[in-house]
Design an enzyme around this catalytic site. Structure first.
Site, PDB file in Angstrom:
ATOM      1  N   ALA A 101       1.767  -0.975 -10.417  1.00 23.16           N
ATOM      2  CA  ALA A 101       1.225  -0.493  -9.141  1.00 23.16           C
ATOM      3  C   ALA A 101       1.068  -1.692  -8.214  1.00 23.16           C
ATOM      4  O   ALA A 101       1.166  -2.840  -8.642  1.00 23.16           O
ATOM      5  CB  ALA A 101      -0.126   0.182  -9.360  1.00 23.16           C
ATOM      6  N   LYS A 102       0.848  -1.421  -6.936  1.00 27.51           N
ATOM      7  CA  LYS A 102       0.567  -2.489  -5.971  1.00 27.51           C
ATOM      8  C   LYS A 102      -0.054  -1.837  -4.753  1.00 27.51           C
ATOM      9  O   LYS A 102       0.225  -0.670  -4.459  1.00 27.51           O
ATOM     10  CB  LYS A 102       1.872  -3.189  -5.564  1.00 27.51           C
ATOM     11  CG  LYS A 102       1.684  -4.614  -5.105  1.00 27.51           C
ATOM     12  CD  LYS A 102       1.351  -5.520  -6.256  1.00 27.51           C
ATOM     13  CE  LYS A 102       1.480  -6.971  -5.905  1.00 27.51           C
ATOM     14  NZ  LYS A 102       1.294  -7.832  -7.047  1.00 27.51           N
ATOM     15  N   GLY A 103      -0.876  -2.577  -4.027  1.00 28.32           N
ATOM     16  CA  GLY A 103      -1.482  -1.967  -2.848  1.00 28.32           C
ATOM     17  C   GLY A 103      -2.034  -3.008  -1.914  1.00 28.32           C
ATOM     18  O   GLY A 103      -1.839  -4.205  -2.097  1.00 28.32           O
TER      19      GLY A 103
END
Length: 411
Positions: A101-103
């Protein structure tokens, strides 16, 4: 070539080597979920400001999704997508039970006060708290965020779900952060370098190193390589580049950067043009700063025999081909800088158990994971007759594909 195009290209090459089913291949590329939220906060002067926050959750076949949260003015959705995908393969290469994931939030953290950053972090957490979770998606610090940011996320999330230290990693030690987390990526780079050099009958001792970037990763890698007898002849950071052909005095340089914040002005070294740093004469080059620094313009002039990718995506695919033809061995980022996420996993494990480890155990376990991952990577290189980057990608993609098939993805 941007990060997303390069990552997708590497994935497709790996999928071909593994002879993956075309429907499965397409399914593995598409993110599980993309979240976009509006975060409006009152500024210190009483005005309201709105920011866009997002989270790309790429894949959860092997476990909860894992990846950083960055605060940066130009958060490009394409790049975040690529980094989320890269985390899926990286956790699989390290063989830890996570997906990717990444944000982040599109803001300039330097222009916000401490209390504005806290309000922004809390509002962002309120908007996504029901889409992250100890067994769903576990954020961590990234560009423009740190252990304090994680402390705020932990506190805000816990208001909804009860005390949950395992919701984020990279926390302050006082709130359940792991010992050894600070040095983890740099230490992982050192273990990765040891494993690679051992393949060629060499050790770190006596090799000449050049390190681009002297932030957390670069400085820890320098310190640990220096302790092992490696000779670091040149380093650079945002202020410029310095060189000493006989080897830099790393402990003295660390003192200098603690006092002055940058490497510039260090007396026991000569100042050099930072654009030529990557082309300096050395045995091992460690890019530990930005992506895309090795490209078709400069790859032909690289003098190093080994390149250890401590940064994310420092080598363009065009540069990869030039370096491969020159016989330069490139150790890819999805293995070389996996020390950070591996110790994040140890932190999560300690939080879930409610039992903390001493630093010696953290470092011993990290060495085991890095060494074992390298052996598995080499086996994939032999099986598919490919370079280390494709060895790492086939290893990661194969593990995710197998998990996906076993769980029954078509149902």
């Amino acid at each position: 070539m941007n990060a997303l195009a390069a990552t997708s290209r590497n994935f497709k090459r790996a999928a071909r080597l593994l002879a993956l089913d075309s429907k499965l291949e397409k399914s593995l590329l598409i993110p599980f979920r993309e979240i976009k939220v509006e975060c409006t906060i009152p500024k210190d002067d009483g005005t309201l400001a709105s920011y866009v926050g997002f989270r790309v959750q790429h894949d959860n076949a092997r476990g909860p999704m894992k990846g950083g949260i960055r605060y940066h003015p130009e958060v490009d959705p394409d790049e975040v997508n690529a980094l989320a995908q890269l985390m899926t393969w990286k956790t699989a290469v390290a063989n830890i039970p996570y997906g990717g994931a990444k944000g982040g939030i599109g803001c300039d953290p330097r222009s916000l006060s401490f209390s504005e950053l806290e309000r922004l972090t809390r509002v962002f957490t309120q908007k996504i708290h029901d889409l992250i979770g100890v067994h769903i998606d576990v954020p961590a610090p990234d560009m423009g965020t740190n252990s304090q940011t994680m402390a705020w996320i932990l506190d805000e999330y816990s208001k909804f779900h009860g005390y949950s230290p395992a919701i984020v990693t990279g926390k302050p030690v006082d709130l359940g952060g792991s010992l050894g987390r600070d040095a983890a990526t740099g230490r992982g780079v050192m273990y990765a370098t040891e494993a690679l050099l051992a393949e060629y009958g060499k050790s770190i001792s006596g090799q000449r190193f050049v390190i681009q970037g002297f932030g957390n990763v670069g400085s820890w890698a320098a310190e640990l390589i220096h302790e092992k007898g490696g000779k670091i002849v040149a380093v650079s950071d945002i202020s410029g580049a310095i060189k000493n052909g006989n080897g830099l005095d790393i402990p003295a340089l660390m003192k200098h950067t603690k006092t002055n914040g940058v490497v510039k002005g260090f007396e026991a070294a000569d100042s050099i043009d930072p654009t030529t740093l990557l082309l300096e004469d050395c045995d091992v080059l460690i890019p530990a700063a930005l992506g895309g620094v090795l490209n078709r313009e400069n790859a032909g002039e690289v003098k190093a025999k080994f390149i250890i990718e401590a940064a994310n995506h420092p080598t363009d695919p065009e540069a990869d081909e030039i370096l491969y033809k020159k016989g330069v061995v490139v150790l890819p980022d999805i293995y070389a800088n996996a020390g950070g996420v591996t110790v994040s996993y140890f932190e999560w494990v300690q939080n879930i158990q409610g039992f903390m480890w001493d630093e010696k155990k953290v470092n011993t376990e990290l060495k085991n994971y890095m060494t074992s991952a390298f052996q598995h990577l080499k086996e994939m290189c032999k099986t598919h007759d490919c370079d280390l980057r494709m060895g790492a990608f086939t290893l990661g993609v194969n593990r995710v594909a197998r998990a996906t098939l076993l769980r029954g993805w078509e149902a």
